[in-house]
Design an enzyme around this catalytic site. Structure first.
Site, PDB file in Angstrom:
ATOM      1  N   ASP A 508      -4.226   3.729   5.759  1.00 34.89           N
ATOM      2  CA  ASP A 508      -4.140   2.764   6.859  1.00 34.89           C
ATOM      3  C   ASP A 508      -3.310   1.546   6.460  1.00 34.89           C
ATOM      4  O   ASP A 508      -3.002   1.334   5.276  1.00 34.89           O
ATOM      5  CB  ASP A 508      -5.545   2.338   7.292  1.00 34.89           C
ATOM      6  N   ASP A 574      -4.824   4.312  17.762  1.00 31.80           N
ATOM      7  CA  ASP A 574      -6.272   4.104  17.679  1.00 31.80           C
ATOM      8  C   ASP A 574      -6.950   4.346  19.017  1.00 31.80           C
ATOM      9  O   ASP A 574      -8.175   4.485  19.075  1.00 31.80           O
ATOM     10  CB  ASP A 574      -6.578   2.677  17.216  1.00 31.80           C
TER      11      ASP A 574
END
Length: 793
Positions: A508, A574
């Site tokens: 990430d 997301d």
């Protein structure tokens, strides 16, 4: 910066005075014609549809370089692809001479010539390709000339060359200013073009590089621009504009590719659609600051270009030091699908491309967030394995003091408080169920409330020792260009990979790089940080063979072809709301194929939008990608679990088709019913989606056409029936019959040309159609009887 030091090649002989070379490369329906006249910088005369007449070797005098009867760059063996599509020396000369513009009033006294690196010395009054200077102010206006050319590594001596896909190296120099450029121009077998330049300082005094941007000309009637914008949770939103005088400049200063990244910049003739209109497109393959641009000057000349965006002082070249720019990829096609296919086929041709039998994945983030409990997590693993899930990923919250997003980031040590026995019990349980195990990291970031930040505050990126950037998600950037910081992260990650059986990293990157500098000096460091990230990924993969890495960056904020040289998929967004994902998946695939796109089935109520969707719509959206689940399975009903099991079984049975076939987008992009699918390379099978993304102003939709199939074949169509009937579904007669019987036989020509009546669906519903080539024993229906057997093909 610490540029790569390379010896300056002083032995290369320059072409004779006035030397001219014309090069024609062709592959997969694309031609590239380059003109090096009088040793000047190479200019692209033609980049677009293939030129030449098939079946001949071209007139006498057309050289076959390198090698006359072999693969490109070799002697012996088969001819290079498309070698027979030769123009001949006379035609090449005529083509290059015909491209020379007239000299307009009040302009330089010779025709303006746009080189691949545009420069003022050629009369170009637009944005220069190479800018920089030395301490005394000199060096800002180079005059690069060609010193040598090599085709597939062999010196190019013939004035005319025509061949198939190949790489041309052009050595350029301005000896007075002490600058040398190695320019690589490569036409790949997919018809995709890519270019890259490396600048070397050949003097003793340092040279500060400001910009190195490459440019490709596009036709004067390419009047439309298409690129992308977006934000967190809504990445890759298309935007169209007119191509007018001036510069359409997209500069990304986020230190990562960006949720609002240009993605692919297209210039197109009027009528651009998925299967209509000619388009020329570029993509800058770089994961840090970068630029794309479309520019037109008042003579009408138009170009597309791109390169890295360098911050002041990032690249200072000492004697013999070299800066290597990113690849600029360029795709030509008849319609957006054709443009996309060239990118896809190139990626799929790589030796390290992913196996299409990608494991169905469960990521536990939206199920547990930071609440890590072994009993709950093992229960999720049991439920997932029973459904057919093949990979289990533990997300954020397993390390240091990381009980929420305010602390612990950067301390890559398993939390003894949450995991007193380490991760072993969970990993052993997961692997005992036959699943792979994956783990979340954010290696480039740090919380100020962490052991590493307290011990080494100088490792935090900041423009001065007494100043720190604004926090984002309570975090700062860890400066990986500092060797000790790099070693800290590498060693902690490696220790975990050596201790535990980990197959997969979710990597990430949750904030932009603002005021990103080395804190001790204040010198900008985005360029070095980007290269260090590449190096860290490369090193971990080299020392842990078989390790897969997912590029996640606040969702889809790091999607580019350079990060995909070292990662195995991207997290598209997301936001897993299927309505939003219909758009984001559709346009992410303009650059990358479906097997590189993480596509998950979320819970019924979206965590990012609050919308409620049926499992059918969520699953029918997610199967077009690398399938996963992001859902608390313990909260699902037995009916939902059974339906989910069926969707996973459908996906795994069609996985190879979905992840190797050609993407086809069959609607015009304007209808409320989006039609897209995947067609096998042999055109023997396909899966299409009919997705209602809104309400239509008309009571009926356009006819359904299924491009990519064989018009001469016959196909069996079967609506996919999993779970409850989609809301509002009203089927036309052909679909009713196909649903009640074992599918419906339809001629391929009807599917590709005339089309079938479309069903009606309520908004945010989807229906899949499974298509397969009919067997020779099948029969087309006829009046009063079963019809005639289908001929074997």
């Amino acid at each position: 910066m610490s540029p790569r030091r390379t010896p300056v090649d002083t032995a290369v002989t320059a072409p004779r005075a006035g030397a001219t070379h014309r090069v024609h490369l062709t592959a997969a329906g694309v031609s590239l014609v380059l003109d090096v006249t009088d040793g000047r910088i190479p200019a692209i005369v033609h980049w677009g549809a293939a030129l030449g007449v098939s079946g001949g070797d071209g007139p006498t005098g057309t050289a076959r370089e390198p090698g006359t009867a072999g693969e490109p760059g070799t002697a012996g063996g088969p001819e290079p692809p498309n070698r027979s599509a030769a123009l001949g020396a006379a035609a090449l000369d005529a083509l290059c001479e015909a491209a020379v513009d007239v000299v307009p009033n009040n302009a330089v006294d010779v025709p303006v010539r746009l080189g691949i690196i545009p420069q003022q010395c050629d009369g170009w009054i637009g944005r220069p390709g190479l800018t920089g200077s030395r301490a005394d102010g000199s060096g800002w206006a180079p005059r690069l000339v060609t010193r040598s050319l090599h085709l597939e590594g062999r010196p190019l001596t013939e004035p005319h060359v025509e061949t198939g896909p190949a790489r041309l190296r052009v050595d350029l120099a301005d000896e007075n200013l002490g600058l040398a450029v190695a320019l690589d121009i490569e036409l790949l077998e997919s018809g995709l073009l890519r270019l890259r330049a490396a600048l070397t300082n050949t003097l003793e005094t340092p040279y500060d590089l400001d910009e190195l941007t490459l440019a490709l000309p596009v036709p004067g009637d390419a009047d439309e621009l298409l690129d992308f914008a977006g934000r967190w949770g809504k990445e890759r939103t298309p935007q169209r504009s007119r191509f007018t005088v001036g510069t359409h400049l997209r500069e990304n200063r986020r230190g990562r590719t960006g949720a609002d990244a240009t993605h692919v910049l297209h210039a197109a003739r009027p009528g651009l659609g998925f299967r209509t209109g000619e388009a020329w497109a570029v993509h800058t393959a770089h994961s840090g600051n970068h630029r794309h641009l479309a520019e037109q000057i008042n003579t009408g000349t138009r170009l597309l270009g791109g390169g890295e965006l360098l911050l002041p002082g990032e690249v200072r070249l000492g004697a013999g030091e070299q800066y290597v720019g990113p690849w600029l990829y360029a795709s030509y096609g008849a319609g957006l699908d054709d443009v996309a296919h060239r990118f896809h086929r190139h990626l799929r041709s790589r030796p390290h491309h992913v196996d299409p039998r990608r494991p169905v994945t469960l990521n536990v983030w939206e199920a547990v967030y930071f609440d890590h409990d072994l009993a709950r997590l093992t229960d999720l693993a049991d439920r997932a394995a029973a459904l057919g899930v093949e990979r289990y990923v533990l997300d954020d919250g397993w390390f240091g003091s990381r009980r929420d997003d305010t602390s612990g980031l950067g301390d890559w040590i398993v939390s003894a408080d949450v995991w007193p026995d380490g991760l072993g019990p969970l990993i052993d349980h997961v692997r005992g169920l036959g699943m792979e195990f994956g783990l979340w990291f954010e290696p480039e970031m740090v919380n100020e409330d962490s052991d590493v930040a307290r011990a080494h505050p100088e490792w935090i990126m900041a423009p001065a020792p007494d100043r720190i950037p604004l926090e984002s998600r309570h975090q700062q950037v860890l400066n990986l260009s500092i060797p000790a910081a790099y070693a800290h992260v590498r060693d902690q990650m490696s220790a975990l990979l050596e201790t535990y059986d980990i197959d997969y990293l979710k990597w990430d990157h949750n904030r932009d790089l603002l005021e990103a500098a080395t804190r001790a000096t204040g010198r900008a460091a985005v360029h070095e940080q980007t290269l260090a990230t590449y190096r860290l990924m490369d090193e971990l993969k080299a020392t842990h063979p078989g390790l897969e890495i997912e590029s996640c960056s606040s969702g889809g904020a790091r999607v580019d072809l350079e990060i995909l040289e070292r990662t195995d998929r991207v997290w598209v967004s997301d936001c897993i709301d299927p309505l939003e994902r219909q758009q984001m998946n559709r346009w992410t695939s303009q650059l990358i194929p479906l097997e590189l796109m993480g596509s998950h089935i979320a819970s019924g109520r979206s965590h990012s939008t609050g919308r409620l969707h049926t499992l059918g719509f969520r699953a029918a959206t997610a199967v077009f990608g690398h399938l996963g689940i992001e859902w608390d399975l313990a909260a699902a009903t037995e009916e939902e679990l059974e339906e989910l099991r069926e969707w996973i079984a459908f996906y795994t049975s069609r996985r190879e088709l979905l992840l190797t076939g050609d993407l086809v987008r069959a609607d015009r992009g304007e209808s409320a019913l989006w039609v897209h699918g995947v067609v096998a390379a042999d055109r023997g099978s396909a899966v299409f989606s009919l997705a209602a993304v809104g309400r239509s102003a008309e009571s009926q939709h356009e006819r359904l056409r299924f491009p990519g199939l064989d018009p001469a074949a016959t196909y069996r169509l079967r609506p996919v029936r999993i779970g409850p009937r989609p809301s509002g579904l009203t089927m036309p007669p052909w679909m009713t019959r196909a649903a009640e019987e074992d599918g419906l036989l339809v001629p391929g020509a009807a599917l590709t040309h005339s089309g079938l009546a479309a069903p009606l669906l309520d908004p945010e519903q989807a229906l899949l159609i499974d298509i397969s080539r009919a067997r020779c024993t099948d029969h087309l229906p006829g009046p009063g009887g079963p019809g005639d057997p289908i001929e074997r093909r």
